[in-house]
Design a protein around this motif. Structure first.
Motif, short mmCIF file in Angstrom:
data_model
loop_
_atom_site.label_atom_id
_atom_site.label_comp_id
_atom_site.label_asym_id
_atom_site.label_seq_id
_atom_site.Cartn_x
_atom_site.Cartn_y
_atom_site.Cartn_z
N VAL A 1 34.85 52.92 -5.21
CA VAL A 1 36.00 52.16 -5.52
C VAL A 1 37.06 52.70 -6.68
O VAL A 1 38.21 52.55 -6.67
CB VAL A 1 35.35 50.98 -6.02
CG1 VAL A 1 34.60 50.86 -7.22
CG2 VAL A 1 36.58 49.88 -6.13
N CYS B 1 43.04 47.83 0.34
CA CYS B 1 41.81 47.88 -0.47
C CYS B 1 41.89 46.88 -1.54
O CYS B 1 42.91 46.87 -2.15
CB CYS B 1 41.33 49.26 -1.10
SG CYS B 1 40.18 49.22 -2.31
N TYR B 2 41.06 45.97 -1.71
CA TYR B 2 41.29 45.11 -2.90
C TYR B 2 40.06 45.28 -3.79
O TYR B 2 39.82 44.12 -4.54
CB TYR B 2 41.37 43.53 -2.50
CG TYR B 2 40.21 43.02 -1.41
CD1 TYR B 2 39.04 42.67 -1.85
CD2 TYR B 2 41.02 42.42 -0.15
CE1 TYR B 2 38.24 42.07 -0.81
CE2 TYR B 2 40.19 42.09 0.72
CZ TYR B 2 38.77 41.75 0.30
OH TYR B 2 37.84 41.07 1.01
N CYS C 1 32.80 47.65 4.25
CA CYS C 1 34.29 47.23 3.80
C CYS C 1 34.91 46.07 4.77
O CYS C 1 35.32 46.13 5.88
CB CYS C 1 35.13 48.60 3.96
SG CYS C 1 36.96 48.13 3.63
N PRO C 2 35.08 45.00 3.83
CA PRO C 2 35.83 43.65 4.50
C PRO C 2 36.97 44.09 5.26
O PRO C 2 37.49 43.01 5.87
CB PRO C 2 35.62 42.61 3.46
CG PRO C 2 35.69 43.56 2.18
CD PRO C 2 35.07 44.94 2.36
N PRO D 1 36.27 54.15 3.60
CA PRO D 1 36.13 54.73 2.19
C PRO D 1 35.99 56.00 2.06
O PRO D 1 36.42 56.72 1.15
CB PRO D 1 35.09 53.59 1.46
CG PRO D 1 35.14 52.49 2.31
CD PRO D 1 35.44 52.99 3.67
N CYS E 1 36.65 45.58 -4.00
CA CYS E 1 35.71 44.58 -4.03
C CYS E 1 34.54 45.37 -4.41
O CYS E 1 33.42 44.89 -4.72
CB CYS E 1 35.42 44.00 -2.64
SG CYS E 1 34.99 45.02 -1.21
N ALA E 2 34.42 46.61 -4.47
CA ALA E 2 33.25 47.55 -4.49
C ALA E 2 32.15 47.66 -3.80
O ALA E 2 30.97 48.03 -3.95
CB ALA E 2 32.76 47.30 -6.16
N SER E 3 32.24 46.87 -2.58
CA SER E 3 31.17 46.91 -1.61
C SER E 3 30.66 48.33 -1.01
O SER E 3 29.63 48.75 -0.84
CB SER E 3 31.69 46.11 -0.27
OG SER E 3 31.95 44.63 -0.58
N CYS E 4 31.74 49.21 -1.03
CA CYS E 4 31.39 50.58 -0.44
C CYS E 4 30.89 51.21 -1.42
O CYS E 4 29.82 51.84 -1.16
CB CYS E 4 32.74 51.28 -0.35
SG CYS E 4 34.25 50.98 -1.39
N LEU F 1 38.24 49.37 6.05
CA LEU F 1 38.79 50.70 5.92
C LEU F 1 37.81 51.89 6.12
O LEU F 1 36.56 51.37 6.23
CB LEU F 1 39.21 50.73 4.40
CG LEU F 1 40.37 49.67 4.31
CD1 LEU F 1 40.87 49.75 2.70
CD2 LEU F 1 41.66 49.86 4.91
N MET G 1 39.21 54.63 -5.02
CA MET G 1 40.33 53.88 -4.16
C MET G 1 41.22 53.45 -5.12
O MET G 1 42.38 53.67 -4.95
CB MET G 1 39.59 52.59 -3.64
CG MET G 1 38.58 52.54 -2.76
SD MET G 1 39.03 53.70 -1.37
CE MET G 1 37.67 54.91 -1.17
S1 SF4 Z 1 36.64 48.60 -2.59
FE1 SF4 Z 1 35.70 49.63 -0.89
S2 SF4 Z 1 34.85 48.04 0.43
FE2 SF4 Z 1 36.29 47.05 -1.01
S3 SF4 Z 1 38.06 46.73 0.16
FE3 SF4 Z 1 38.35 48.69 -1.09
S4 SF4 Z 1 37.46 50.01 0.31
FE4 SF4 Z 1 36.81 48.49 1.32
#
Ligand code: SF4
Ligand code: SF4
Lengths: 442, 332
Positions: free
Chosen positions: A426, A409-410, A380-381, A386, A412-415, A384, A429
């Motif tokens: 995501v 959280c923006y 998570c950039p 997740p 980004c779906a990295s999690c 956070l 989120m």
């Molecule tokens: S989508 Fe996931 S990785 Fe991306 S900002 Fe939100 S919680 Fe962090």
């Protein structure tokens, strides 16, 4: 290690396979005109535009057809010379139906954009330039489609010192920004100069991931003498194109939670947006076309196309030889943050950076319990948790969600990308953010 | 359009790193192959039988109590628990005890908590703690390594709940020798695996290599084993510095007993250890401190198992107090 450290980047993030090889060397080509264009009134974040044309009315290519409704709103122009066929509800890439102006192209018109004599001038006052950009319907072309003029208008009492252009293009498959930088470096740099002028920025930066060496070289060659502009090579990592990650990468500064880049005296725009701003001042052309990457294993002939806004996705795909039968999904935007479509009659809108045809579903079908491996935290950039936020979202614990900064959280779906348990993080989120927005005011 | 494929609607992301819990478990299991091979090399057929017995117990209970049929079995976690438990057992332990340990480990260590991901304690160590409590003698009887491969001690095949014949040629582990006889085994035998001890704990070099492999492949959080080992080294060096020669030095502490096995395979169990990076450091520091305290001042020569179980109990608390600082938030 030393070499790694020299290439700047942000902290955390993920490394999806890039999949850019199919299109990164393909020059941008013009997409031929089609019969019908669909122009949703909402192609940007903020209030939808208001139509200023009636069905049956003849319009010129580049003519205003809907004007901004308030400050956080942007104009829409006809991409072709033709007739307004209807103003009605049409499918939109976000999945809902939305009001749109349908323009039928005139088959006999030349469709050449006529250079405007009333184009905005570069010596105008900053406020006038900002207004011209709003009237030209220019929004962020990186995907989020935030109206550009809103970020360029520096509120009283604030100032901007640094202007950053985002040339990361960190989403897999997409090469539209890459090609724009490599083929039109001067337009990009002109746009940055204008942005610096309007905002009063002293220095300009262009952040480009190192997987685009030709773009970095071309931009560097074309920087005018004496311009305080630096091209910053960045490590390849997702989501580096996110404003806050980009600022972290270049300046090692964190935008404070709940604040904007402006609070660090920084403004960020996408490279494609900068080129669009340059075009506006060079010829008077408003935002009526954009570069779209058409790629993915399901596309017969991948391409980078200059597509008139409003072109149906179906037509774009047909131009590229159509879909292979193995295609399971068509995604507008990049595969990390884009939207899947079931109806190919949706139009390319201002925020459509790519049309990606994928032949297999992401394996996020078999959800397992969280094994608390911490991989999502390391991805998570925004730093956070997740895994915790997902649990809190499921339990609808609004106060706790807020306390653990879910609003930062923006999406980004990295999690979701890293989770070995395939938990739809995501999505959770999004649910959590919606809960906080609905009920979190108390 | 040539063909109009049936398009499906899901939400982003449309790519995934391709890791699954099953894959994680099997990567760990794969890394255990050399450890099990070393156990078989040093302890012969008994090692094979104990691994089979412990995994059979674990897998059977997982299967019996799995509400979703055989779904949970497929993730490989029960198999992993069984193998790990076996590796912590003395080579002359009767098979039926190993089986029981595996069954209790999964039953009390995991199933009653709600299955994978919900347990507080490391299931393999729960199984071992049970055996230690129920069969203290058998669990501290150490057969001398180096029998021929097929030679099976009668104890291994003893009937359940019958008194096993006291036929094992016993010896002491390096930790026992150190604690009770103040004899320190040299570093090389500890690393090479020629000492007495539990099945999987004696071959130090193999464990170190497997740990490095797992860390490089990022299968586990490297902070956990690193902090545990650093902490043991730190506290034993501290004792040495202030308490003198009477205490074992860091090198001996690190390489003897179940520490390497525990650091590589138990401390790194994601479910029962903190998931925040800062929490990982705290967890490892706590484990190391407890290992040194129990080994040096406790009644038993070894302390790795209790150290980890105790820290498992503190994990939720550590998680709570080590939540990450949000990007752009206070306290950089
Ligand atoms: S989508 Fe996931 S990785 Fe991306 S900002 Fe939100 S919680 Fe962090
Ligand atoms: S990545 Fe998935 S399994 Fe791992 S801690 Fe996060 S939510 Fe849990």
């Amino acid at each position: 290690m030393a070499a790694l450290r020299r290439t700047l980047t942000f902290r955390h993030g993920v490394h999806p396979d890039e999949h850019k090889e199919a299109t990164c060397r393909l020059p941008i080509q013009r997409m031929p005109f089609v019969d019908e264009y669909v122009l949703p009134l909402s192609q940007h974040i903020g209030r939808p535009a208001k139509p200023v044309v009636r069905p049956g009315q003849r319009v010129q290519r580049g003519e205003l057809i809907a004007e901004p409704d308030g400050f956080v709103s942007s104009a829409v122009h006809s991409p072709v010379t033709g007739t307004v066929a209807a103003i009605e509800m049409r499918p939109h890439p976000t999945g809902r139906k939305m009001e749109a102006i349908v323009v039928r192209a005139d088959p006999f018109a030349s469709q050449r954009f006529v250079r405007r004599s009333d184009r905005p001038r570069e010596d105008m006052e900053p406020d006038e330039i900002v207004a011209a950009i709003q009237r030209a319907g220019i929004v962020g072309l990186g995907g989020a489609a935030f109206p550009s003029h809103v970020k360029l208008k520096v509120p009283p009492g604030k100032r901007v010192r640094f202007a950053i252009l985002n040339g990361c293009e960190c989403e897999p498959y997409l090469t539209a920004d890459h090609r724009t930088m490599a083929e039109r470096p001067r337009a990009v740099l002109r746009g940055l100069e204008l942005i610096m002028k309007v905002t009063g920025a002293e220095r300009g930066y262009i952040g480009v991931e190192v997987n685009k060496p030709d773009a970095i070289a071309r931009l560097r060659e074309e920087i005018p003498d004496g311009m305080p502009i630096t091209v910053v090579p960045l490590a390849v990592k997702y989501p580096q194109g996110a404003e806050k990650a980009l600022i972290d990468a270049i300046f090692h500064k964190e935008v404070p939670t709940g604040k904007l880049p402006l609070d660090l005296e920084i403004v960020v725009q996408n490279v494609g947006t900068a080129a669009a701003i340059a075009d506006l001042f060079a010829t008077g052309q408003p935002l009526i076309e954009r570069v779209v990457t058409v790629s993915g294993p399901g596309v017969r002939r991948p391409a980078n196309l200059l597509v008139p806004i409003g072109t149906p996705v179906r037509a774009v795909l047909e131009h590229c030889g159509g879909l292979l039968p193995s295609t399971r999904q068509v995604v507008l935007g990049g595969p990390m943050m884009g939207h899947a479509q079931k109806d190919l009659d949706v139009p390319v809108v201002k925020g459509t950076s790519g049309v990606i045809a994928l032949d297999r579903l992401a394996p996020v079908t078999d959800e397992q319990p969280c094994i608390r491996c911490g991989r999502c935290l390391e991805a998570c950039p925004m730093f956070l948790n997740p895994s915790l936020l997902a649990t809190l979202a499921r339990a609808e614990r609004v106060a706790d969600l807020k306390e653990h900064h879910i609003l930062d959280c923006y999406e980004c779906a990295s999690c979701s990308f890293v989770c070995p348990s395939h938990i739809p993080l995501v999505q959770l989120m999004r649910v959590g953010k919606a809960l906080v927005r609905e009920r979190g005011s108390n | 359009m040539t063909a109009s494929p049936q398009l499906e609607l899901t939400t982003a992301p449309f790519l995934h790193r391709g890791l699954s819990t099953r894959r994680v478990m099997f990567e760990v299991l794969a890394s255990l192959v050399p450890v099990v091979a070393a156990a078989i090399y040093f302890f012969g057929l008994a090692a094979v039988l104990l691994v089979l017995a412990a995994t059979a117990g674990a897998v059977l209970v997982e299967w019996a109590f799995d509400a979703q049929g055989t779904r949970a079995l497929r993730d490989g976690s029960a198999l992993l628990t069984g193998v790990l438990l076996a590796l912590t057992l003395p080579p002359s332990l009767p098979m039926w005890m190993a089986f029981l340990g595996g069954a209790i480990g999964i039953g009390l260590g995991k199933t009653i908590w709600g299955g994978l991901g919900h347990n507080l304690f490391n299931p393999a160590l729960v199984g071992r703690a049970f055996l230690q409590a129920a069969f203290p003698t058998a669990m501290t009887t150490w057969a001398r390594p180096g029998l021929s491969f097929a030679e099976i001690r009668p104890a291994t095949l003893a009937w359940p709940f019958m008194k096993p014949a006291a036929d094992v040629v016993t010896t002491a582990t390096p930790l026992g020798l150190a604690k009770f006889d103040h004899q320190y085994t040299g570093l090389w035998p500890l690393l090479a695996g020629t000492t007495a001890g539990s099945l999987g704990e004696t071959a130090g070099l193999v464990l170190i290599a497997c740990g490095l492999w797992l860390a490089i492949r990022r299968v586990f959080d490297w902070r956990l084993p690193v902090s545990t080992l650093l902490s043991v080294a730190f506290f034993s060096a501290l004792l040495r510095a202030f308490g003198g020669e009477a205490y074992p030095g860091p090198a001996f502490m690190l390489c003897s007993g179940g520490l390497l096995l525990g650091a590589v395979y138990m401390v790194t169990d994601p479910v029962t250890t903190p998931l925040t990076p800062r929490g990982a450091w705290i967890f490892g520091a706590g484990c190391g401190l407890l290992v040194v305290l129990i080994r040096v001042f406790g009644g038993l020569p070894e302390g790795v198992m209790y150290a980890i179980l105790l820290m498992n109990a503190v994990t939720p608390l550590i998680n709570r107090y080590t939540q990450p600082r949000v990007f752009g938030g206070e306290g950089r």
